[in-house]
Design a protein around this motif. Structure first.
Motif, PDB file in Angstrom:
ATOM      1  N   GLY A 188       0.810  -1.211   0.000  1.00 45.09           N
ATOM      2  CA  GLY A 188       0.000   0.000   0.000  1.00 45.09           C
ATOM      3  C   GLY A 188       0.837   1.252   0.000  1.00 45.09           C
ATOM      4  O   GLY A 188       2.053   1.228   0.248  1.00 45.09           O
ATOM      5  N   PRO A 189       0.211   2.418  -0.237  1.00 45.00           N
ATOM      6  CA  PRO A 189       0.957   3.665  -0.372  1.00 45.00           C
ATOM      7  C   PRO A 189       1.262   4.375   0.939  1.00 45.00           C
ATOM      8  O   PRO A 189       1.935   5.396   0.920  1.00 45.00           O
ATOM      9  N   LEU A 190       0.777   3.876   2.070  1.00 45.03           N
ATOM     10  CA  LEU A 190       1.049   4.492   3.367  1.00 45.03           C
ATOM     11  C   LEU A 190       1.628   3.460   4.325  1.00 45.03           C
ATOM     12  O   LEU A 190       1.293   2.271   4.256  1.00 45.03           O
ATOM     13  N   TRP A 191       2.495   3.919   5.204  1.00 47.15           N
ATOM     14  CA  TRP A 191       3.010   3.054   6.272  1.00 47.15           C
ATOM     15  C   TRP A 191       3.054   3.844   7.575  1.00 47.15           C
ATOM     16  O   TRP A 191       3.214   5.057   7.593  1.00 47.15           O
ATOM     17  N   ARG A 192       2.906   3.136   8.689  1.00 48.20           N
ATOM     18  CA  ARG A 192       2.755   3.755   9.998  1.00 48.20           C
ATOM     19  C   ARG A 192       4.104   4.095  10.630  1.00 48.20           C
ATOM     20  O   ARG A 192       5.099   3.393  10.423  1.00 48.20           O
ATOM     21  N   TYR A 193       4.092   5.155  11.421  1.00 48.58           N
ATOM     22  CA  TYR A 193       5.242   5.528  12.250  1.00 48.58           C
ATOM     23  C   TYR A 193       5.500   4.419  13.265  1.00 48.58           C
ATOM     24  O   TYR A 193       4.573   3.934  13.928  1.00 48.58           O
ATOM     25  N   SER A 194       6.755   4.013  13.387  1.00 49.23           N
ATOM     26  CA  SER A 194       7.087   2.865  14.240  1.00 49.23           C
ATOM     27  C   SER A 194       6.880   3.136  15.720  1.00 49.23           C
ATOM     28  O   SER A 194       6.780   2.195  16.518  1.00 49.23           O
ATOM     29  N   ARG A 195       6.792   4.430  16.110  1.00 45.59           N
ATOM     30  CA  ARG A 195       6.626   4.759  17.528  1.00 45.59           C
ATOM     31  C   ARG A 195       5.248   5.347  17.812  1.00 45.59           C
ATOM     32  O   ARG A 195       5.059   6.063  18.780  1.00 45.59           O
ATOM     33  N   ASN A 196       4.278   5.020  16.985  1.00 43.92           N
ATOM     34  CA  ASN A 196       2.902   5.432  17.255  1.00 43.92           C
ATOM     35  C   ASN A 196       2.420   4.907  18.607  1.00 43.92           C
ATOM     36  O   ASN A 196       2.859   3.836  19.045  1.00 43.92           O
ATOM     37  N   ALA A 200       3.516  13.419   5.557  1.00 43.06           N
ATOM     38  CA  ALA A 200       3.310  12.884   6.900  1.00 43.06           C
ATOM     39  C   ALA A 200       1.845  13.116   7.242  1.00 43.06           C
ATOM     40  O   ALA A 200       1.388  14.257   7.303  1.00 43.06           O
ATOM     41  N   LEU A 201       1.104  12.030   7.433  1.00 43.02           N
ATOM     42  CA  LEU A 201      -0.336  12.069   7.651  1.00 43.02           C
ATOM     43  C   LEU A 201      -0.642  11.856   9.132  1.00 43.02           C
ATOM     44  O   LEU A 201      -0.285  10.828   9.705  1.00 43.02           O
ATOM     45  N   TYR A 202      -1.312  12.851   9.741  1.00 44.90           N
ATOM     46  CA  TYR A 202      -1.733  12.751  11.139  1.00 44.90           C
ATOM     47  C   TYR A 202      -3.183  12.304  11.188  1.00 44.90           C
ATOM     48  O   TYR A 202      -4.039  12.856  10.483  1.00 44.90           O
ATOM     49  N   TYR A 203      -3.451  11.320  12.031  1.00 42.40           N
ATOM     50  CA  TYR A 203      -4.818  10.820  12.104  1.00 42.40           C
ATOM     51  C   TYR A 203      -5.171  10.422  13.541  1.00 42.40           C
ATOM     52  O   TYR A 203      -4.311  10.012  14.322  1.00 42.40           O
ATOM     53  N   LEU A 225       0.495   8.649  13.278  1.00 39.22           N
ATOM     54  CA  LEU A 225       1.200   9.241  12.148  1.00 39.22           C
ATOM     55  C   LEU A 225       1.511   8.156  11.127  1.00 39.22           C
ATOM     56  O   LEU A 225       1.864   7.024  11.491  1.00 39.22           O
ATOM     57  N   ALA A 226       1.353   8.498   9.850  1.00 38.10           N
ATOM     58  CA  ALA A 226       1.726   7.599   8.760  1.00 38.10           C
ATOM     59  C   ALA A 226       2.468   8.404   7.702  1.00 38.10           C
ATOM     60  O   ALA A 226       2.388   9.637   7.664  1.00 38.10           O
ATOM     61  N   PHE A 227       3.198   7.699   6.840  1.00 36.95           N
ATOM     62  CA  PHE A 227       4.032   8.342   5.838  1.00 36.95           C
ATOM     63  C   PHE A 227       3.711   7.806   4.445  1.00 36.95           C
ATOM     64  O   PHE A 227       3.192   6.693   4.291  1.00 36.95           O
ATOM     65  N   GLY A 228       4.052   8.599   3.436  1.00 36.29           N
ATOM     66  CA  GLY A 228       3.857   8.167   2.067  1.00 36.29           C
ATOM     67  C   GLY A 228       4.415   9.192   1.096  1.00 36.29           C
ATOM     68  O   GLY A 228       5.103  10.154   1.490  1.00 36.29           O
ATOM     69  N   TYR A 229       4.116   8.993  -0.183  1.00 36.35           N
ATOM     70  CA  TYR A 229       4.533   9.912  -1.241  1.00 36.35           C
ATOM     71  C   TYR A 229       3.306  10.355  -2.032  1.00 36.35           C
ATOM     72  O   TYR A 229       2.425   9.539  -2.335  1.00 36.35           O
ATOM     73  N   VAL A 230       3.277  11.624  -2.392  1.00 34.75           N
ATOM     74  CA  VAL A 230       2.161  12.161  -3.163  1.00 34.75           C
ATOM     75  C   VAL A 230       1.975  11.377  -4.458  1.00 34.75           C
ATOM     76  O   VAL A 230       0.855  10.981  -4.813  1.00 34.75           O
ATOM     77  N   ALA A 231       3.052  11.147  -5.186  1.00 34.58           N
ATOM     78  CA  ALA A 231       2.945  10.475  -6.483  1.00 34.58           C
ATOM     79  C   ALA A 231       2.354   9.074  -6.341  1.00 34.58           C
ATOM     80  O   ALA A 231       1.541   8.637  -7.168  1.00 34.58           O
ATOM     81  N   GLU A 232       2.740   8.359  -5.293  1.00 35.22           N
ATOM     82  CA  GLU A 232       2.222   7.007  -5.094  1.00 35.22           C
ATOM     83  C   GLU A 232       0.742   7.034  -4.726  1.00 35.22           C
ATOM     84  O   GLU A 232      -0.034   6.158  -5.140  1.00 35.22           O
TER      85      GLU A 232
END
Length: 329
Positions: free
Chosen positions: A26-34, A300-303, A312-319
């Protein structure tokens, strides 16, 4: 093929970031210290979630939903040097309102924050004889000037676009009811002055027999790209155990944002970890903010997670754009 261009987002070298772990789908992955913000970061908070952050000067600022020990829903300001370690004011923020009818604060929750020109605008679910969309602005995150509510009750999930469209402010919202709203479509509206809203247009509806079957609502402020407005939104299904909130991705037309260019059939984030599945409201991921480094396309996506903590999760706009297009409904 012309490379994707990200508009209106300069370099953000202090964007919080972790590289994608091996084997992540998938295009997003979670922060390891959430969770990045625990429920008890301030002394009287029951929970801190569904909050909004933006770049501010050479650091970050935000408006945070903090439900206190009486379970009153309040808004608090906060600051961070790195987007990870947050200092949130212990006292709720207070709005400066010219009209006392509008300025009477009963509750406020699920804020979004966007910079337009030289002001930071806040939208939130505001009480005015029921839930509606409050609008305010600040230039320092210390004084907050309240404008007229955008709509009549009942409405939620007001999300301003980061620039005017054809010279008018633009906002997404989801008309609702006075309860937990077992329905909901996203609509688009425009205003010349943030006081009078019109040109209402339908954007998207729920999709039967999917993760977004019950209702949908806007998430973070859309990101402008050369292919359209990148929108992360939430969708809800009604399971035998209640609502389940997940997140999807869509691409909206640049000039007519009520027209959907692409919309992913699969979700990009759903409640799967313990902090998303266990809390005051189980099985919730609710995105409200997204930081973007324009040159690299990193986000960096805050939810909110389980209506209890902030993750927090991370990704790329293009993806994310490609995911919406390749898996479009």
């Amino acid at each position: 093929m012309t490379p994707l261009e990200i508009l209106g987002h300069p370099a953000l070298p202090n964007l919080p970031w972790e590289d994608r772990p091996a084997g992540t789908g998938g295009p997003l992955w979670r922060y390891s210290r959430n969770p990045v913000i625990p429920r008890d970061l301030i002394p009287t908070s029951n929970s801190i979630f569904n909050s909004a952050v933006v770049p501010f000067e050479d650091r970050f600022a935000g408006v945070f939903r903090c439900d206190d020990w009486t379970r009153r829903m309040e808004l608090h300001a906060g600051f961070s040097d790195d987007g990870l370690d947050w200092k949130i004011d212990a006292e709720p923020l207070e709005f400066i309102a010219d009209d006392p009818d509008i300025g009477e604060f009963v509750y406020g929750y699920d804020p979004r924050v966007v910079r337009i020109d030289d002001r930071y605008y806040i939208t939130w679910c505001n009480w005015y004889h029921g839930p509606t969309i409050g609008v305010a602005w600040t230039d320092d995150f210390r004084q907050f000037h309240q404008e007229e509510n955008a709509y009549l009750p009942f409405n939620r999930n007001g999300v301003l676009f980061p620039r005017k469209i054809d010279g008018r402010f633009a906002m997404l919202s989801r008309p609702s009811d006075n309860g937990h709203t077992p329905f909901g479509d996203i609509f688009y509206s425009e205003s010349p002055d943030l006081r009078f809203w019109g040109r209402h247009r339908h954007v998207m509806s729920p999709v039967t027999n999917t993760w977004q079957a019950t209702k949908v609502g806007g998430g973070p402020v859309p990101i402008e790209t050369s292919e359209g407005w990148l929108l992360i939104y939430h969708g809800v299904l009604t399971s035998c155990n209640g609502f389940v909130y997940s997140a999807g991705v869509a691409l909206l037309d640049l000039d007519q944002p009520w027209k959907v260019v692409a919309r992913s059939a699969p979700y990009v984030l759903s409640p799967q970890t313990s902090y998303e599945c266990v809390g005051d409201v189980p099985n919730v991921v609710f995105p409200c903010a997204m930081l973007c480094d324009g040159p690299t396309g990193r986000v960096a996506l805050y939810y909110g997670a389980a209506d209890t903590v902030t993750a927090l999760a991370f990704g790329y706009v293009a993806e994310l754009v490609e995911f919406a297009k390749e898996h479009s409904l």
